[in-house]
Scaffold this motif. Structure first.
Motif, PDB file in Angstrom:
ATOM      1  N   VAL A 231       2.264   1.854  -3.351  1.00  0.00           N
ATOM      2  CA  VAL A 231       1.248   2.385  -4.267  1.00  0.00           C
ATOM      3  C   VAL A 231       1.077   3.877  -3.995  1.00  0.00           C
ATOM      4  CG1 VAL A 231      -1.211   2.325  -4.880  1.00  0.00           C
ATOM      5  CG2 VAL A 231       0.034   0.184  -4.564  1.00  0.00           C
TER       6      VAL A 231
ATOM      7  N   SER B 152       0.838  -1.210   0.000  1.00  0.00           N
ATOM      8  CA  SER B 152       0.000   0.000   0.000  1.00  0.00           C
ATOM      9  C   SER B 152       0.866   1.250   0.000  1.00  0.00           C
ATOM     10  CB  SER B 152      -0.897   0.051   1.235  1.00  0.00           C
ATOM     11  OG  SER B 152      -1.621  -1.121   1.350  1.00  0.00           O
TER      12      SER B 152
ATOM     13  N   ALA C 247      -1.420   0.099  -8.647  1.00  0.00           N
ATOM     14  CA  ALA C 247      -2.335  -0.904  -8.087  1.00  0.00           C
ATOM     15  C   ALA C 247      -2.637  -2.016  -9.099  1.00  0.00           C
ATOM     16  CB  ALA C 247      -3.617  -0.239  -7.626  1.00  0.00           C
TER      17      ALA C 247
END
Ligand code: IPE
Ligand code: IPE
Ligand code: MG
Length: 246
Positions: A157, A154, A164
């Motif tokens: 990203v 995460s 993603a």
């Protein structure tokens, strides 16, 4: 005939993982303290490690202490940590002699300082060994591992390091503690329990499961051979039909 001779060496599991369970019950049956059970469990570790290396198994992963095991009585946790330190000190010779590299997975920072230092030292001293990779799962929990993976990806990203859409199985594999290991082929659990107890949930997706009643301190090379022979009888279809495989 020796059981070992029934093993086909051209069809070995590349990665065996073992949930070493039953030390406490082994001791209880004999009217001994649980700590004696753990102590005797280390003999089975040595046997299994040696037998695996001799056979040509490339990766052996042993579940030695789970994140949930921190909830055991303080004294038992202390005993297990002390045993870890003394085993590492003692077994470094066996590892060097057999050309085995030590690795560890889990939240290693949670280990007591002495155990952590000793562990890193043996990992470093054996890092060039080639015959087999022995991985100890210590303070290991599969859900925690997956959670960390999700957090790390995460962040990447968020910081535009990865998009993603590009997240696939290999990205997840690369972020797990087991990033350098192939998927588990054979998972063994001793002591008769038939559960996974938060061990390598992602990595055992297509592993063959083998449960035995034998308590861990009684587990010998012969028991390992039996598990591998059973593994070699199974047909791993990975979703295909039997006909497609032949
Ligand atoms: C496995 O044996 C060792 C660890 C979990 C550290 P147990 O201590 O769980 O033994 P049982 O299940 O109580 O017999
Ligand atoms: C699993 O055994 C963990 C290890 C072998 C290190 P446990 O004895 O902790 O598992 P449960 O609690 O019976 O599921
Ligand atoms: Mg147990």
């Amino acid at each position: 005939m020796n059981l070992k001779d029934s093993i086909h060496t051209d069809h070995l599991p590349k990665h065996i993982a073992i949930i070493m369970d039953g030390n406490g019950r082994w001791a209880k049956q004999k009217g001994l303290l649980r700590s004696i059970g753990h102590e005797n469990g280390t003999k089975s570790v040595r046997e299994t490690v040696e037998a695996s290396a001799e056979l040509g198994i490339e990766n052996l992963t042993l579940y030695a202490f789970s994140t949930e095991n921190w909830n055991r009585p303080k004294l038992e946790v202390q005993t297990l940590m002390k045993l870890l330190v003394s085993s590492l000190k003692k077994e470094i010779k066996t590892l060097q002699k057999n050309d085995i590299r030590l690795a560890a997975i889990g939240c290693l920072d949670a280990l007591p300082k002495k155990a952590h230092t000793e562990l890193l030292e043996v990992i470093d001293k054996t890092k060039h060994n080639k015959r087999m990779c022995l991985t100890l799962a210590l303070s290991y929990g599969s859900r925690e591992e997956i959670l960390n993976t999700v957090k790390e990806i995460s962040l990447k990203v968020k910081n535009n390091i990865i998009s993603a859409e590009k997240i696939d199985e290999s990205v997840i594999n690369e972020h797990l503690y087991t990033r350098n290991l192939p998927d588990v082929d054979l998972l063994i659990r001793t002591s008769g329990e038939q559960r996974i107890s938060n061990f390598l949930l992602w990595q055992i997706a297509y592993a063959e499961l083998y449960f035995t009643q034998v308590l861990w301190p009684d587990f010998t090379k012969q028991n390992l051979y039996e598990a591998i022979i059973e593994y070699q009888k199974r047909e791993r279809r990975f979703g295909k039909t039997s006909e497609q495989l032949h």
